[in-house]
Design an enzyme around this catalytic site. Structure first.
Site, mmCIF file in Angstrom:
data_model
loop_
_atom_site.group_PDB
_atom_site.id
_atom_site.type_symbol
_atom_site.label_atom_id
_atom_site.label_comp_id
_atom_site.label_asym_id
_atom_site.label_seq_id
_atom_site.Cartn_x
_atom_site.Cartn_y
_atom_site.Cartn_z
ATOM 1 N N ASP A 553 30.437 24.398 89.799
ATOM 2 C CA ASP A 553 29.517 25.487 90.154
ATOM 3 C C ASP A 553 30.348 26.658 90.692
ATOM 4 O OD1 ASP A 553 27.686 27.184 91.406
ATOM 5 O OD2 ASP A 553 26.381 25.532 92.015
ATOM 6 N N HIS A 554 30.331 27.757 89.944
ATOM 7 C CA HIS A 554 31.214 28.879 90.295
ATOM 8 C C HIS A 554 30.784 29.570 91.595
ATOM 9 C CE1 HIS A 554 34.458 31.469 89.641
ATOM 10 N NE2 HIS A 554 34.342 31.680 88.348
ATOM 11 N N ARG A 555 29.600 29.243 92.102
ATOM 12 C CA ARG A 555 29.195 29.842 93.382
ATOM 13 C C ARG A 555 29.990 29.232 94.536
ATOM 14 N NH1 ARG A 555 22.923 28.574 92.896
ATOM 15 N NH2 ARG A 555 23.891 26.647 92.155
#
Ligand code: CAO
Length: 581
Positions: A553-555
């Site tokens: 998850d790039h967040r």
């Protein structure tokens, strides 16, 4: 064998507390310190533990009964002989220890505590910096319980509170309790929020008000400030201020305030252990109908709620909301319009040849909606890499030969689970979850693994994989995979994962892009290992290479961290001794 009486311990001078929950029944085996029942005063609920291990022979109390110190709760059959002197004292002493350590001395809740055991703190801590200045309200003595969690905040800045009005509820693993205000006044600042851990002395709130309302002089500016903050009507006279100062109860009654004796709307009535159980399963307590006394939610209610959701008979608000949300509607209807896309093509396939229409299995429908949400909502990226498992595979094969008779086959997936735990420890971001703007770092390592079943994809979970060896993991995995295929997995066996592995190694393929199993933030996909030519600096060597696909998850995670995670994972799979470094 002996039969002993288990009695209610010393619960201070509170007589007649109600039994609101029975946690055992006749015939149950109980362990020492296992909770037997929950009692509740108007401010605190607590569980009473057993002083002995044994089998429940007879229950002496029923729901709704009022009990007090010395009331016989149940008859327990215990192994061996128990001396009479022990009987009288031990259960009471043990329960006293449990209770005295959670109750709040010096407050109404203190009535539940054995005052003799906790004489030190007889008053809530209120620091009054000046008669007219702000008043700090702090956590009073809550025994030797550390880091209790704030599970409810009952007030907000601007609220007028009465002396001893409950401000927050805290919860340990055995009890929940309300912490009252040590002063009347208006909340200027709240210093805690849901989920915070608090200890004795921690600042809860800053109030502007009367430290001891009845003693406050009529002209006290604090009283005037309280008046000004709370009376919607225009000018406040000194006489009105005086009324407020000397009779806060009546004056404040016009201000909506939390009533600590009733359960607030929407706050489910449940004991700490039931709340914990619900949290573990992700059950929204507010949606569970309690079958206990006064609608109290019991363990059985949580179980039957979970069963109903799993069978499709019931939908949680979350599921309903999800289905109401456009993407999920789009999934259910195969309709891209919900995403602002052109509609899904509707084709009469029968025009082109024979067809058969089959309803999807319930598991596929549920997992489909979840997968779609996760695919749409998570900005996911996948990194591919290879790990050299030549030596590890040789070790696995020889280990299985040596242990042929044990009946437990060590699988590559078991090694992968251990290697992932090591990588998760080194890169804690991958073992986290997003909660609004915060990231929750989990200090436990529960690894889910995707299992292919006739009904669809299931994800059983190996709990505390960091504490288990390869044999134990292999054995548990075999059992869980069988249960999954037989449709016998319990909700608990499928919950709590912090990271998931999806292995297609037994089937084939090179790489794929697994979808993250929210609320986790990463997932590892593994495909079939093959012999590849690997350059060792001088020549190509035949090495067994395992294709890895890590989706993240790039967040929460960035590309560099993901690359490092894969490299480290590859190093461990290449040489497990690195785990020791
Ligand atoms: N490379 C080469 N061979 C592999 C391998 C790999 N990465 N992983 C497993 N194998 C071999 C095993 O050694 C075994 O061979 P032998 O029988 O000769 O010993 C064979 O493949 C079968 O293994 P398995 O699949 O029974 O066991 P497992 O521990 O690898 O996996 C389980 C167990 C439950 C994960 C698996 O049965 C399964 O269901 N996999 C599918 C998961 C899935 O569907 N993922 C996709 C999710 S996204 O839709």
């Amino acid at each position: 064998m002996a039969i002993i009486e288990i009695k209610v311990p010393d619960i201070g001078d509170f007589a007649d507390v109600a039994v609101i929950e029975l946690l055992v029944k006749v015939g149950d085996s109980v362990k020492t310190e296992q909770s037997l029942l929950t009692v509740e005063s108007d401010k605190a609920s607590m569980e009473i533990p057993s002083s002995h291990a044994g089998v429940v022979k007879e229950l002496k109390v029923a729901l709704g009964d009022k009990v007090k110190e010395g009331s016989v709760v149940l008859m327990l059959e215990v192994a061996g002989e128990v001396s009479t002197s022990n009987l009288a004292a031990t259960p009471v002493q043990q329960a006293q220890t449990a209770i005295s350590s959670i109750a709040i001395a010096g407050t109404p809740q203190a009535s539940m505590v054995n005052q003799a055991l906790a004489p030190a703190a007889l008053a809530p801590i209120a620091i009054v910096s000046a008669a007219t200045g702000p008043i700090e309200v702090r956590v009073p003595d809550i025994g030797d319980f550390k880091d209790v969690t704030v599970i409810e905040v009952m007030v907000k800045p601007g609220d007028a509170v009465k002396l001893e009005q409950s401000l927050i509820t805290v919860e340990s693993d055995k009890a929940s309790m309300e912490i009252p205000s040590s002063t009347a006044g208006v909340i200027k600042e709240l210093k805690v929020k849901l989920g915070d851990k608090v200890n004795i002395g921690d600042l809860l709130a800053v109030l502007e008000g009367t430290a001891a309302a009845p003693a406050t002089p009529a002209s006290d500016p604090v009283a005037v400030a309280v008046t000004a903050a709370n009376l919607p009507a225009a000018p406040v006279t000194q006489a009105q201020a005086a009324t407020i100062a000397v009779a806060p109860q009546t004056t404040f009654s016009s201000v909506p305030a939390h009533n600590p004796t009733t359960t607030p709307i929407g706050l489910p009535h449940a004991s700490p252990s039931v709340r914990k159980f619900a949290r573990e399963l992700g059950v929204p307590l507010a949606e569970v109908k309690g079958s206990g006394l006064k609608g109290r939610i019991t363990d059985a209610d949580i179980q039957s709620f979970t069963r109903s959701v799993m069978s499709g008979a019931l939908q949680t608000t979350a599921i309903v909301a999800q289905q109401a949300a456009k993407p999920a509607v789009a999934a259910a209807n195969n309709d891209g319009a919900g995403l602002g896309l052109i509609p899904w093509p509707k084709v009469d396939f029968a025009k082109f040849g024979p067809i058969e229409r089959k309803e999807m299995s319930r598991i596929k429908k549920i997992s489909g909606a979840n997968l779609l949400r996760n695919a749409i909502m998570i900005p996911a990226v996948t990194n591919h890499d290879d790990a050299d498992i030549t030596d590890l595979e040789a070790f696995r094969v020889s280990t299985n030969k040596e242990n042929e008779k044990s009946g437990v086959k060590v699988t590559m997936l078991a090694f992968l689970i251990k290697a992932c735990v090591a990588a998760l420890k080194k890169f804690p971001d991958f073992n986290s979850s997003l909660d609004g703007d915060a990231v929750i770092y989990k200090q436990y390592y529960h690894i889910g693994f995707a299992a292919d079943t006739p009904n669809g994809l299931m994800v059983p979970v190996i709990k505390d994989a960091d504490k288990k060896g390869i044999f134990q993991i292999s054995q548990e995995m075999g059992e869980l995979a069988k249960k999954a295929r037989d449709g016998k997995l319990s909700p608990t066996e499928m919950s709590g994962a912090t990271f998931t592995i999806s292995s297609l190694g037994g089937i084939g393929g090179r790489y794929f892009t697994p979808i993250i199993n929210a609320p986790e933030v990463s997932i590892l996909g593994v495909c079939r290992s093959t012999i590849e030519p690997v350059w060792d600096g001088k020549a190509f060597q035949p090495r067994l290479m395992l294709p890895l696909s890590l989706t993240w998850d790039h967040r929460v995670i960035d590309g560099a961290a993901a690359a490092r995670f894969n490299v480290y994972l590859g190093q461990i799979l290449g040489d497990f001794r690195r785990v020791l470094l």
